[in-house]
Design a protein around this motif. Structure first.
Motif, PDB file in Angstrom:
ATOM      1  N   CYS A 159      10.538  51.971  36.691  1.00 14.21           N
ATOM      2  CA  CYS A 159      11.064  53.165  37.352  1.00 14.21           C
ATOM      3  C   CYS A 159      11.627  52.854  38.734  1.00 14.21           C
ATOM      4  O   CYS A 159      12.262  53.702  39.348  1.00 14.21           O
ATOM      5  CB  CYS A 159       9.954  54.199  37.516  1.00 14.21           C
ATOM      6  N   ILE A 160      11.391  51.647  39.222  1.00 19.66           N
ATOM      7  CA  ILE A 160      11.687  51.324  40.617  1.00 19.66           C
ATOM      8  C   ILE A 160      12.868  50.365  40.728  1.00 19.66           C
ATOM      9  O   ILE A 160      12.923  49.341  40.043  1.00 19.66           O
ATOM     10  CB  ILE A 160      10.444  50.721  41.297  1.00 19.66           C
ATOM     11  N   ASP A 161      13.806  50.723  41.607  1.00 16.38           N
ATOM     12  CA  ASP A 161      14.939  49.848  41.900  1.00 16.38           C
ATOM     13  C   ASP A 161      14.524  48.795  42.924  1.00 16.38           C
ATOM     14  O   ASP A 161      14.726  47.610  42.714  1.00 16.38           O
ATOM     15  CB  ASP A 161      16.110  50.669  42.425  1.00 16.38           C
ATOM     16  N   LYS A 162      13.947  49.260  44.041  1.00 18.21           N
ATOM     17  CA  LYS A 162      13.508  48.316  45.072  1.00 18.21           C
ATOM     18  C   LYS A 162      12.504  48.967  46.001  1.00 18.21           C
ATOM     19  O   LYS A 162      12.368  50.181  46.042  1.00 18.21           O
ATOM     20  CB  LYS A 162      14.704  47.791  45.876  1.00 18.21           C
ATOM     21  N   ILE A 163      11.806  48.109  46.739  1.00 20.70           N
ATOM     22  CA  ILE A 163      10.891  48.549  47.792  1.00 20.70           C
ATOM     23  C   ILE A 163      11.375  47.926  49.092  1.00 20.70           C
ATOM     24  O   ILE A 163      11.616  46.715  49.155  1.00 20.70           O
ATOM     25  CB  ILE A 163       9.440  48.110  47.528  1.00 20.70           C
ATOM     26  N   ILE A 164      11.502  48.751  50.111  1.00 21.73           N
ATOM     27  CA  ILE A 164      11.808  48.267  51.461  1.00 21.73           C
ATOM     28  C   ILE A 164      10.502  48.371  52.237  1.00 21.73           C
ATOM     29  O   ILE A 164      10.033  49.467  52.549  1.00 21.73           O
ATOM     30  CB  ILE A 164      12.917  49.092  52.130  1.00 21.73           C
ATOM     31  N   PHE A 165       9.904  47.231  52.503  1.00 18.53           N
ATOM     32  CA  PHE A 165       8.616  47.209  53.190  1.00 18.53           C
ATOM     33  C   PHE A 165       8.811  47.456  54.684  1.00 18.53           C
ATOM     34  O   PHE A 165       9.891  47.219  55.234  1.00 18.53           O
ATOM     35  CB  PHE A 165       7.915  45.871  52.955  1.00 18.53           C
ATOM     36  N   ALA A 166       7.760  47.924  55.337  1.00 16.75           N
ATOM     37  CA  ALA A 166       7.804  48.210  56.771  1.00 16.75           C
ATOM     38  C   ALA A 166       8.187  46.969  57.565  1.00 16.75           C
ATOM     39  O   ALA A 166       8.802  47.072  58.629  1.00 16.75           O
ATOM     40  CB  ALA A 166       6.455  48.756  57.240  1.00 16.75           C
ATOM     41  N   SER A 167       7.872  45.805  57.037  1.00 17.68           N
ATOM     42  CA  SER A 167       8.208  44.554  57.723  1.00 17.68           C
ATOM     43  C   SER A 167       9.701  44.242  57.660  1.00 17.68           C
ATOM     44  O   SER A 167      10.175  43.355  58.355  1.00 17.68           O
ATOM     45  CB  SER A 167       7.442  43.397  57.079  1.00 17.68           C
ATOM     46  N   GLY A 168      10.434  44.965  56.790  1.00 16.44           N
ATOM     47  CA  GLY A 168      11.858  44.709  56.625  1.00 16.44           C
ATOM     48  C   GLY A 168      12.183  43.933  55.350  1.00 16.44           C
ATOM     49  O   GLY A 168      13.330  43.858  54.931  1.00 16.44           O
ATOM     50  N   ARG A 169      11.166  43.367  54.722  1.00 15.11           N
ATOM     51  CA  ARG A 169      11.391  42.630  53.477  1.00 15.11           C
ATOM     52  C   ARG A 169      11.745  43.597  52.358  1.00 15.11           C
ATOM     53  O   ARG A 169      11.218  44.697  52.284  1.00 15.11           O
ATOM     54  CB  ARG A 169      10.133  41.846  53.103  1.00 15.11           C
ATOM     55  N   ILE A 170      12.667  43.184  51.487  1.00 15.07           N
ATOM     56  CA  ILE A 170      13.097  44.012  50.357  1.00 15.07           C
ATOM     57  C   ILE A 170      12.722  43.299  49.074  1.00 15.07           C
ATOM     58  O   ILE A 170      13.031  42.122  48.892  1.00 15.07           O
ATOM     59  CB  ILE A 170      14.616  44.261  50.403  1.00 15.07           C
ATOM     60  N   GLN A 171      12.046  44.012  48.183  1.00  9.55           N
ATOM     61  CA  GLN A 171      11.697  43.461  46.873  1.00  9.55           C
ATOM     62  C   GLN A 171      12.453  44.235  45.813  1.00  9.55           C
ATOM     63  O   GLN A 171      12.283  45.441  45.664  1.00  9.55           O
ATOM     64  CB  GLN A 171      10.189  43.545  46.617  1.00  9.55           C
ATOM     65  N   LYS A 172      13.330  43.528  45.075  1.00 11.77           N
ATOM     66  CA  LYS A 172      14.118  44.130  43.996  1.00 11.77           C
ATOM     67  C   LYS A 172      13.332  44.068  42.694  1.00 11.77           C
ATOM     68  O   LYS A 172      12.549  43.161  42.471  1.00 11.77           O
ATOM     69  CB  LYS A 172      15.446  43.397  43.809  1.00 11.77           C
ATOM     70  N   PHE A 173      13.580  45.042  41.818  1.00  8.30           N
ATOM     71  CA  PHE A 173      12.973  45.082  40.495  1.00  8.30           C
ATOM     72  C   PHE A 173      14.088  45.001  39.451  1.00  8.30           C
ATOM     73  O   PHE A 173      15.237  44.769  39.795  1.00  8.30           O
ATOM     74  CB  PHE A 173      12.144  46.362  40.342  1.00  8.30           C
ATOM     75  N   ASP A 174      13.732  45.196  38.201  1.00 12.95           N
ATOM     76  CA  ASP A 174      14.737  45.128  37.139  1.00 12.95           C
ATOM     77  C   ASP A 174      15.855  46.124  37.393  1.00 12.95           C
ATOM     78  O   ASP A 174      15.640  47.196  37.943  1.00 12.95           O
ATOM     79  CB  ASP A 174      14.104  45.425  35.772  1.00 12.95           C
ATOM     80  N   GLU A 175      17.042  45.744  36.944  1.00  8.55           N
ATOM     81  CA  GLU A 175      18.184  46.626  37.108  1.00  8.55           C
ATOM     82  C   GLU A 175      18.023  47.864  36.238  1.00  8.55           C
ATOM     83  O   GLU A 175      17.359  47.840  35.205  1.00  8.55           O
ATOM     84  CB  GLU A 175      19.475  45.901  36.735  1.00  8.55           C
ATOM     85  N   LYS A 176      18.669  48.915  36.645  1.00 11.40           N
ATOM     86  CA  LYS A 176      18.651  50.171  35.913  1.00 11.40           C
ATOM     87  C   LYS A 176      19.313  49.969  34.546  1.00 11.40           C
ATOM     88  O   LYS A 176      20.386  49.381  34.452  1.00 11.40           O
ATOM     89  CB  LYS A 176      19.409  51.235  36.717  1.00 11.40           C
ATOM     90  N   VAL A 177      18.645  50.431  33.503  1.00  9.43           N
ATOM     91  CA  VAL A 177      19.185  50.328  32.141  1.00  9.43           C
ATOM     92  C   VAL A 177      20.065  51.547  31.906  1.00  9.43           C
ATOM     93  O   VAL A 177      19.586  52.680  31.978  1.00  9.43           O
ATOM     94  CB  VAL A 177      18.058  50.272  31.090  1.00  9.43           C
TER      95      VAL A 177
END
Length: 174
Positions: free
Chosen positions: A63-81
């Motif tokens: 369900c998740i595209d990405k997370i932008i953490f408070a530290s500034g790091r971005i974690q991407k997940f699987d692309e939208k189907v």
């Protein structure tokens, strides 16, 4: 002089408290919604708390595209189907875990069955055909996930053919 020093000290503490309270993570879902939260863990699902709350919540990674953490790091997940009609039926995912569809929108029921009295591929060929049919039904609804609710398989015998029936609920992002 002491008054100015105390004022500056108090203002600094207030500014620091405001900065630390603005620290939050942002979860951006495939649906476009974003959540300001505190992420606790990321595995096969993302566990988080809403700001100013103690209860933990979770979302499936699909369900998740990405997370932008408070530290500034971005974690991407699987692309939208993206499903645009029956031609995309192979992209449809079948799951039996209700958590996988927690953030998705229910679009409708899908069912399919396949049987053959004289199929030399046996039960595996019949099951693949039923799976293909149910995925095509979901693709007609532009859905990318099927929560499989029930399935029935009957093996081929000398007197009867193999049968496979599947029933599920189709879901999409919107």
């Amino acid at each position: 002089m002491n008054k100015i020093f105390l004022f500056l000290l108090g203002a600094g503490q207030f500014f620091f408290a405001q900065q630390s309270s603005n620290k939050h993570d942002i979860v951006i879902q495939h649906s476009g919604d974003s959540l300001k939260v505190q992420v606790i863990s990321v595995d096969d699902k993302v566990v988080f708390k809403y700001l100013e709350e103690e209860a933990t919540n979770f979302l499936s990674n699909n369900c998740i595209d990405k997370i932008i953490f408070a530290s500034g790091r971005i974690q991407k997940f699987d692309e939208k189907v993206i499903i645009i009609g029956v031609k995309d039926w192979e992209k449809v995912i079948i799951t039996t875990n209700p958590d996988d569809v927690k953030c998705l929108v229910r679009k409708g029921e899908v069912r399919a069955s396949s049987s053959n009295d004289w199929n030399f591929k046996g039960k595996m060929g019949i099951d693949k055909k039923a799976t293909m049919k149910i995925k095509k039904e979901a693709a007609k609804l532009n859905c990318h996930v099927i929560l499989l609710e029930d399935q029935f398989k009957k093996n081929m015998t000398l007197w009867s053919g193999a049968t496979s029936s599947k029933y599920g609920i189709a879901y999409s992002y919107e």
